[in-house]
Design a protein around this motif. Structure first.
Motif, short mmCIF file in Angstrom:
data_model
loop_
_atom_site.label_atom_id
_atom_site.label_comp_id
_atom_site.label_asym_id
_atom_site.label_seq_id
_atom_site.Cartn_x
_atom_site.Cartn_y
_atom_site.Cartn_z
N ILE A 112 47.46 39.91 49.73
CA ILE A 112 46.18 40.09 50.43
C ILE A 112 45.36 41.20 49.79
O ILE A 112 44.17 41.04 49.52
CB ILE A 112 46.43 40.37 51.93
CG1 ILE A 112 46.95 39.09 52.61
CG2 ILE A 112 45.17 40.89 52.62
CD1 ILE A 112 47.49 39.30 54.01
N VAL A 113 45.99 42.34 49.54
CA VAL A 113 45.30 43.47 48.92
C VAL A 113 44.76 43.06 47.55
O VAL A 113 43.60 43.33 47.23
CB VAL A 113 46.26 44.68 48.80
CG1 VAL A 113 45.70 45.76 47.90
CG2 VAL A 113 46.56 45.24 50.19
N ASP A 114 45.58 42.39 46.76
CA ASP A 114 45.13 41.94 45.44
C ASP A 114 43.94 40.97 45.58
O ASP A 114 43.00 41.02 44.79
CB ASP A 114 46.27 41.25 44.68
CG ASP A 114 47.34 42.22 44.23
OD1 ASP A 114 47.10 43.46 44.24
OD2 ASP A 114 48.45 41.75 43.88
N GLY A 115 43.98 40.12 46.60
CA GLY A 115 42.89 39.18 46.82
C GLY A 115 41.59 39.87 47.20
O GLY A 115 40.52 39.49 46.72
N VAL A 116 41.67 40.89 48.04
CA VAL A 116 40.47 41.65 48.42
C VAL A 116 39.87 42.32 47.18
O VAL A 116 38.66 42.28 46.97
CB VAL A 116 40.79 42.68 49.53
CG1 VAL A 116 39.62 43.63 49.76
CG2 VAL A 116 41.15 41.97 50.83
N HIS A 117 40.73 42.91 46.36
CA HIS A 117 40.24 43.54 45.12
C HIS A 117 39.66 42.50 44.17
O HIS A 117 38.60 42.72 43.58
CB HIS A 117 41.38 44.31 44.44
CG HIS A 117 41.81 45.51 45.20
ND1 HIS A 117 43.07 46.04 45.08
CD2 HIS A 117 41.17 46.31 46.09
CE1 HIS A 117 43.18 47.10 45.87
NE2 HIS A 117 42.03 47.27 46.49
N ARG A 118 40.35 41.38 44.04
CA ARG A 118 39.87 40.31 43.15
C ARG A 118 38.50 39.81 43.61
O ARG A 118 37.59 39.62 42.80
CB ARG A 118 40.90 39.18 43.13
CG ARG A 118 40.62 38.08 42.12
CD ARG A 118 41.74 37.03 42.02
NE ARG A 118 42.40 36.70 43.28
CZ ARG A 118 43.62 37.13 43.64
NH1 ARG A 118 44.31 37.93 42.86
NH2 ARG A 118 44.13 36.75 44.80
N ASP A 119 38.33 39.61 44.92
CA ASP A 119 37.05 39.13 45.45
C ASP A 119 35.93 40.13 45.19
O ASP A 119 34.81 39.74 44.87
CB ASP A 119 37.15 38.86 46.95
CG ASP A 119 38.02 37.65 47.28
OD1 ASP A 119 38.37 36.89 46.35
OD2 ASP A 119 38.35 37.49 48.47
N ALA A 120 36.23 41.42 45.34
CA ALA A 120 35.21 42.45 45.09
C ALA A 120 34.78 42.41 43.63
O ALA A 120 33.58 42.44 43.33
CB ALA A 120 35.74 43.83 45.47
N LEU A 121 35.73 42.34 42.73
CA LEU A 121 35.39 42.33 41.31
C LEU A 121 34.74 41.01 40.89
O LEU A 121 33.91 40.99 39.98
CB LEU A 121 36.63 42.60 40.46
CG LEU A 121 37.16 44.03 40.56
CD1 LEU A 121 38.49 44.16 39.84
CD2 LEU A 121 36.14 45.03 40.03
N ALA A 122 35.07 39.92 41.59
CA ALA A 122 34.47 38.62 41.27
C ALA A 122 32.98 38.58 41.60
O ALA A 122 32.27 37.69 41.13
CB ALA A 122 35.21 37.51 42.02
N ALA A 123 32.50 39.55 42.37
CA ALA A 123 31.06 39.61 42.68
C ALA A 123 30.26 40.08 41.47
O ALA A 123 29.03 40.03 41.48
CB ALA A 123 30.82 40.56 43.86
N LEU A 124 30.95 40.53 40.43
CA LEU A 124 30.31 40.99 39.20
C LEU A 124 30.62 40.02 38.06
O LEU A 124 31.68 39.38 38.08
CB LEU A 124 30.84 42.37 38.80
CG LEU A 124 30.63 43.51 39.78
CD1 LEU A 124 31.42 44.74 39.32
CD2 LEU A 124 29.15 43.84 39.90
N PRO A 125 29.76 39.97 37.06
CA PRO A 125 30.13 39.22 35.85
C PRO A 125 31.40 39.85 35.26
O PRO A 125 31.62 41.07 35.40
CB PRO A 125 28.94 39.42 34.91
CG PRO A 125 27.79 39.79 35.81
CD PRO A 125 28.40 40.53 36.97
N ALA A 126 32.25 39.06 34.63
CA ALA A 126 33.55 39.52 34.14
C ALA A 126 33.44 40.76 33.26
O ALA A 126 34.24 41.69 33.40
CB ALA A 126 34.26 38.39 33.38
N ASP A 127 32.45 40.80 32.38
CA ASP A 127 32.34 41.95 31.49
C ASP A 127 31.97 43.22 32.27
O ASP A 127 32.46 44.31 31.97
CB ASP A 127 31.33 41.70 30.36
CG ASP A 127 29.93 41.40 30.85
OD1 ASP A 127 29.77 40.84 31.95
OD2 ASP A 127 28.97 41.72 30.11
N GLU A 128 31.15 43.10 33.31
CA GLU A 128 30.79 44.25 34.12
C GLU A 128 31.97 44.72 34.96
O GLU A 128 32.17 45.92 35.15
CB GLU A 128 29.59 43.94 35.01
CG GLU A 128 28.28 43.83 34.26
CD GLU A 128 27.09 43.59 35.19
OE1 GLU A 128 27.18 43.89 36.40
OE2 GLU A 128 26.07 43.10 34.68
#
Length: 162
Positions: A112-128
Motif C-alpha cells: 500500500i505504501v509503495d502504491g501511494v508513493h508510486r501514484d504520487a510520482l506517476a502524476a509527473l512525467p517519468a523524467d521529472e
C-alpha cells in the motif's frame, strides 16, 4: 500608512514541502486504514521485522515519543500483529516481535505504501519524477540532513503561500 509586505525572492520551499508531505501523509493514512493499520503501526511492523529491536529503538526510527510508542505497540498486540518479549541482550529491555499475522500485515501495508508513493510520482512525467527523487535524496542526505537547533519547534504546517 500601511507597510508593504516584503517581496518574495525565492520559491516558498517550506510551503511546498510541508503541503506535499501533509497530503501524502493523509493519503497514506487513508489507504492503510483500509486494512486496519495506522502509519505508525506500519512503521513499527516493518522495522521490527528487520531485526531484534527494542521499543526505544523502534520509537526513535519512527520519530515517536514513549507514550505514542506504547499506544502503538498496545494496538499491535491487541490485533495479534506483534508482541513484547524480553531482549536476548538486555534483560531490562523489551523487544517487539512480529507475529505471522503481523508479517502478512506488514507485507500488505508495504504494498500500500509503495502504491501511494508510486501514484504520487506517476502524476509527473517519468523524467521529472526521477529528477525529483534524486534531488530530494540529495537534499535529505546533504544540506537538509540534520535539523537546526531552534528555540521552539514549529509543529503546524502553513496553509497558504500568500
Amino acid at each position: 500608512m500601511t507597510a508593504m509586505a516584503p517581496a518574495r525572492t525565492e520559491p516558498d520551499l517550506s510551503f511546498l514541502l510541508d503541503h506535499a508531505g501533509h497530503v501524502l501523509r493523509t493519503r497514506m493514512a487513508a489507504a492503510l486504514a483500509e486494512i486496519g493499520l495506522t502509519t505508525r503501526m506500519h512503521c513499527v511492523l516493518v522495522h521490527a521485522l528487520q531485526g531484534e529491536r527494542t521499543q526505544i529503538q523502534l520509537a526513535e526510527l519512527g520519530d515517536m515519543d514513549k507514550t505514542t510508542m506504547v499506544v502503538t505497540v498496545d494496538a499491535l498486540e491487541k490485533a495479534g500483529l506483534a508482541e513484547r518479549r524480553p531482549s536476548s541482550t538486555d534483560r531490562r529491555a523489551r523487544i517487539i516481535v512480529v507475529t505471522e499475522k503481523g508479517a502478512e500485515a506488514a507485507r500488505r501495508s508495504q504494498e500500500i505504501v509503495d502504491g501511494v508513493h508510486r501514484d504520487a510520482l506517476a502524476a509527473l512525467p517519468a523524467d521529472e519524477a526521477e529528477v525529483l527523487v534524486r534531488a530530494m535524496n540529495r537534499l535529505v542526505t546533504g544540506h537538509l540532513a540534520v535539523p537546526a537547533e531552534a528555540p521552539q519547534v514549529v509543529r503546524r504546517a502553513r496553509r497558504s503561500t500568500k
